[in-house]
Write a protein that holds these residues in place. Structure first.
Motif, PDB file in Angstrom:
ATOM      1  N   PHE A 199       0.892  -1.097   0.004  1.00  0.00           N
ATOM      2  CA  PHE A 199      -0.034  -0.137  -0.053  1.00  0.00           C
ATOM      3  C   PHE A 199       0.791   1.223  -0.110  1.00  0.00           C
ATOM      4  O   PHE A 199       2.098   1.292   0.628  1.00  0.00           O
ATOM      5  CB  PHE A 199      -0.742   0.103   1.288  1.00  0.00           C
ATOM      6  N   ASP A 200       0.374   2.259  -0.616  1.00  0.00           N
ATOM      7  CA  ASP A 200       0.960   3.645  -0.653  1.00  0.00           C
ATOM      8  C   ASP A 200       0.211   4.555   0.008  1.00  0.00           C
ATOM      9  O   ASP A 200       0.786   5.922   0.384  1.00  0.00           O
ATOM     10  CB  ASP A 200       1.148   4.020  -1.998  1.00  0.00           C
ATOM     11  N   LEU A 201      -1.111   4.314   0.419  1.00  0.00           N
ATOM     12  CA  LEU A 201      -1.899   5.263   0.976  1.00  0.00           C
ATOM     13  C   LEU A 201      -2.971   4.746   1.634  1.00  0.00           C
ATOM     14  O   LEU A 201      -3.688   3.654   1.404  1.00  0.00           O
ATOM     15  CB  LEU A 201      -2.696   6.216  -0.063  1.00  0.00           C
ATOM     16  N   VAL A 202      -3.258   5.214   3.146  1.00  0.00           N
ATOM     17  CA  VAL A 202      -4.250   4.814   3.996  1.00  0.00           C
ATOM     18  C   VAL A 202      -5.413   5.734   3.942  1.00  0.00           C
ATOM     19  O   VAL A 202      -5.135   6.967   4.345  1.00  0.00           O
ATOM     20  CB  VAL A 202      -3.682   4.425   5.478  1.00  0.00           C
ATOM     21  N   ILE A 203      -6.498   5.549   3.608  1.00  0.00           N
ATOM     22  CA  ILE A 203      -7.908   6.339   3.557  1.00  0.00           C
ATOM     23  C   ILE A 203      -8.646   5.898   4.662  1.00  0.00           C
ATOM     24  O   ILE A 203      -9.279   5.198   4.844  1.00  0.00           O
ATOM     25  CB  ILE A 203      -8.547   6.070   2.016  1.00  0.00           C
ATOM     26  N   PHE A 204      -8.610   7.144   5.715  1.00  0.00           N
ATOM     27  CA  PHE A 204      -9.834   6.938   6.663  1.00  0.00           C
ATOM     28  C   PHE A 204     -10.929   7.815   6.616  1.00  0.00           C
ATOM     29  O   PHE A 204     -11.098   8.771   6.143  1.00  0.00           O
ATOM     30  CB  PHE A 204      -8.806   7.645   8.072  1.00  0.00           C
ATOM     31  N   MET A 251      -4.790  11.745  -4.371  1.00  0.00           N
ATOM     32  CA  MET A 251      -3.462  11.733  -3.678  1.00  0.00           C
ATOM     33  C   MET A 251      -2.545  10.893  -4.675  1.00  0.00           C
ATOM     34  O   MET A 251      -1.289  10.539  -4.225  1.00  0.00           O
ATOM     35  CB  MET A 251      -3.964  10.796  -2.449  1.00  0.00           C
ATOM     36  N   ARG A 252      -2.904  10.927  -6.073  1.00  0.00           N
ATOM     37  CA  ARG A 252      -1.900  10.470  -7.151  1.00  0.00           C
ATOM     38  C   ARG A 252      -1.616   8.839  -6.761  1.00  0.00           C
ATOM     39  O   ARG A 252      -0.434   8.562  -6.844  1.00  0.00           O
ATOM     40  CB  ARG A 252      -1.001  11.292  -7.304  1.00  0.00           C
ATOM     41  N   THR A 253      -2.691   8.117  -6.270  1.00  0.00           N
ATOM     42  CA  THR A 253      -2.312   6.639  -5.783  1.00  0.00           C
ATOM     43  C   THR A 253      -3.302   5.904  -6.729  1.00  0.00           C
ATOM     44  O   THR A 253      -4.848   6.092  -6.744  1.00  0.00           O
ATOM     45  CB  THR A 253      -2.574   6.551  -4.233  1.00  0.00           C
ATOM     46  N   ALA A 254      -2.974   4.701  -7.148  1.00  0.00           N
ATOM     47  CA  ALA A 254      -3.700   3.782  -7.722  1.00  0.00           C
ATOM     48  C   ALA A 254      -4.740   2.919  -6.947  1.00  0.00           C
ATOM     49  O   ALA A 254      -4.260   2.809  -5.549  1.00  0.00           O
ATOM     50  CB  ALA A 254      -2.754   2.722  -8.423  1.00  0.00           C
ATOM     51  N   PRO A 255      -5.838   2.885  -7.089  1.00  0.00           N
ATOM     52  CA  PRO A 255      -6.858   2.480  -6.265  1.00  0.00           C
ATOM     53  C   PRO A 255      -6.423   1.039  -5.349  1.00  0.00           C
ATOM     54  O   PRO A 255      -6.676   0.726  -4.262  1.00  0.00           O
ATOM     55  CB  PRO A 255      -8.019   2.079  -6.912  1.00  0.00           C
ATOM     56  N   ALA A 256      -5.791   0.098  -6.190  1.00  0.00           N
ATOM     57  CA  ALA A 256      -5.262  -0.942  -5.711  1.00  0.00           C
ATOM     58  C   ALA A 256      -4.194  -0.840  -4.671  1.00  0.00           C
ATOM     59  O   ALA A 256      -3.673  -1.891  -3.794  1.00  0.00           O
ATOM     60  CB  ALA A 256      -4.786  -1.998  -6.901  1.00  0.00           C
ATOM     61  N   ARG A 257      -3.442   0.301  -4.646  1.00  0.00           N
ATOM     62  CA  ARG A 257      -2.314   0.646  -3.621  1.00  0.00           C
ATOM     63  C   ARG A 257      -2.937   1.272  -2.536  1.00  0.00           C
ATOM     64  O   ARG A 257      -2.035   1.795  -1.692  1.00  0.00           O
ATOM     65  CB  ARG A 257      -1.369   1.271  -4.425  1.00  0.00           C
ATOM     66  N   CYS A 258      -4.247   1.325  -2.288  1.00  0.00           N
ATOM     67  CA  CYS A 258      -4.744   2.052  -1.303  1.00  0.00           C
ATOM     68  C   CYS A 258      -5.433   1.095  -0.188  1.00  0.00           C
ATOM     69  O   CYS A 258      -5.999   0.079  -0.584  1.00  0.00           O
ATOM     70  CB  CYS A 258      -5.990   2.914  -1.889  1.00  0.00           C
ATOM     71  N   LEU A 259      -5.386   1.499   0.884  1.00  0.00           N
ATOM     72  CA  LEU A 259      -6.363   0.454   2.189  1.00  0.00           C
ATOM     73  C   LEU A 259      -7.097   1.648   2.967  1.00  0.00           C
ATOM     74  O   LEU A 259      -6.660   2.721   3.388  1.00  0.00           O
ATOM     75  CB  LEU A 259      -5.254   0.219   3.002  1.00  0.00           C
ATOM     76  N   VAL A 260      -8.278   1.308   2.835  1.00  0.00           N
ATOM     77  CA  VAL A 260      -9.575   2.078   3.607  1.00  0.00           C
ATOM     78  C   VAL A 260      -9.787   1.653   5.078  1.00  0.00           C
ATOM     79  O   VAL A 260      -9.671   0.263   5.324  1.00  0.00           O
ATOM     80  CB  VAL A 260     -10.711   1.935   2.891  1.00  0.00           C
ATOM     81  N   ILE A 261      -9.849   2.503   5.947  1.00  0.00           N
ATOM     82  CA  ILE A 261     -10.516   2.078   7.402  1.00  0.00           C
ATOM     83  C   ILE A 261     -11.786   2.618   7.500  1.00  0.00           C
ATOM     84  O   ILE A 261     -12.074   3.871   7.219  1.00  0.00           O
ATOM     85  CB  ILE A 261      -9.627   2.915   8.348  1.00  0.00           C
ATOM     86  N   GLU A 262     -12.573   1.816   7.393  1.00  0.00           N
ATOM     87  CA  GLU A 262     -14.308   2.348   7.568  1.00  0.00           C
ATOM     88  C   GLU A 262     -14.840   1.511   8.870  1.00  0.00           C
ATOM     89  O   GLU A 262     -14.663   0.642   9.416  1.00  0.00           O
ATOM     90  CB  GLU A 262     -14.955   1.631   6.118  1.00  0.00           C
TER      91      GLU A 262
END
Length: 230
Positions: free
Chosen positions: A11-16, A161-172
């Motif tokens: 992952f490159d990005l964590v989306i909260f 954030m210039r990040t591919a969706p597959a490189r994102c992790l979401v916290i929900e």
């Protein structure tokens, strides 16, 4: 020597999400919503607001309510609801326990993607002492055509954030948010440690597609590392 987290995970990005993930606001928001809606002839309890509209954008919730009422709510309804919520925030809002430590332990890019309005998100994060840790990477459902459970907001945040969706992790924390992340092609962790979470809430998040669930923010960095190892 142990590698930094960013070198161990895919992952490159964590989306909260914000409400119920960063700030313990859902019980407060549901009470304010129920009070305002009931005053306008849509009788509903805070628990019913929680059950029906958790994680749903204000716009989508309003459309549903107006359809059921058979008439429009007042033009200033959002303003009334925002004022009721913010009054309660000033007195009662707290950060999710251990979220500061969790944010500090994650050496990845971070952003916020919330169903709330920009003013509400900003006010909530400020009251909880988190705004300066996450600004300016804060995105609202008002910036996209469709709110959660559609994927638009998470895809928008990733693009900004210039990040591919597959490189994102979401916290929900909500089924709608889990569905939005899954639709966006992003792995998602389900948090069920907010004061609004009832028994079985974590199971609902897992059933909706969360790759793992947790109820203590001190677990987050370890979970991210485990996902990377797997």
């Amino acid at each position: 020597m142990k590698k930094p987290l960013q070198d161990r995970v895919p992952f490159d990005l964590v989306i909260f999400d914000c409400d119920g993930v960063l700030v313990d606001s859902e019980v407060i928001s549901c009470a304010a919503h129920a009070e305002t809606l009931t005053r306008h002839g849509y009788t509903i309890t805070p628990d019913e607001v929680l059950e029906r509209f958790l994680g749903v954008s204000d716009r989508e919730a309003r459309q549903t309510i107006e359809t059921e009422l058979g008439r429009a709510l007042p033009d200033d309804f959002e303003s009334q609801m925002k004022q009721a919520t913010m009054r309660r925030y000033a007195d009662d809002l707290r950060a999710i326990p251990n979220i500061n430590e969790a944010l500090a332990a994650i050496d990845l890019a971070k952003c916020v993607a919330s169903s709330g309005t920009p003013d509400k998100i900003r006010h909530g994060l400020t009251c909880a002492g988190l705004h300066d840790l996450l600004a300016p990477n804060i995105f609202s459902a008002t910036q996209v055509e469709r709110g959660k459970p559609a994927p638009d907001l998470f895809l928008f945040a990733a693009g900004q954030m210039r990040t591919a969706p597959a490189r994102c992790l979401v916290i929900e924390d909500s089924p709608a948010g889990i569905a939005a992340a899954v639709a966006a092609g992003m792995p998602v962790l389900g948090f069920h440690g907010g004061s609004h979470c009832r028994p079985g809430h974590g199971d609902r998040l897992r059933a909706g597609g969360a790759v793992a669930i947790f109820d203590d923010m001190r677990q987050l960095a370890g979970l991210i590392g485990q996902i990377g190892a797997n």
